[in-house]
Structures are given as C-alpha cells and as structure tokens.
Design a protein around this motif. Sequence first.
Motif: not given
Length: 104
Positions: A22, A25, A31, A46, A59, A61, A76-77, A80, A97
């Motif tokens: 989290k 992200c 985000v 999540t 996730l 989002l 993001v990927q 994370v 995601v």
Amino acid sequence: MTRAFKFGSVKIANETIEEIAKKACIEVNGVIESNTKSNKEAKKDTRISVMDGFVIIDLNLVLSADVNVRKTIKNVQENVKRQVETMTGLSVKRVNVEVNSLVI
C-alpha cells in the motif's frame, strides 16, 4: 510466510506485506488514497497470496484522471515489487492491478 535461517526462523505476516505494498502504491504519482469509506464499507484493496514460495499481490486502486493509466500501473507494479522484495527478501512473482475508478 516463514523462512528458516541458521539461528532460527522468521515469519512475515501477510498484513505486513500488504502495508508495504500500500505504501509503495501511494508513492507513485497519480495513485489516490481514498479515505471516504469506513473500514466496514470499504472493499478490501490489497490481497496477498503465497504459491510455491513466491508472493502474488492483488491491488485495487483509484487513480487520478489526468495520468496515463498504463504507465501509472506499470510504475505501481515495479515499485511494489521492488519495495516488497527489498524490505522482506521474498520473491514477488506477480503484481496484479485493478483500477476501480478515476478521480477528476
């Protein structure tokens, strides 16, 4: 997930991995963190699962409407995966995601 070491074992709770994911992200531009719903009403955003020694992260989002969605999801990927692997030493196999909505 439990890992054995020379002097004992270490167990990392799924909730800990969730919090790392989290935080990773929110670090990505575009985000949005939604605090409008109470914990009982909010959809679980999540989910962590472990298969064959690898971590799979799902996730959900909310993104800002003025960003490139594909580029933001890729960022993001990557963030994370990097954060979870760096902080826990676990191998992340997938970061899935789902974009629930865009905020204008």
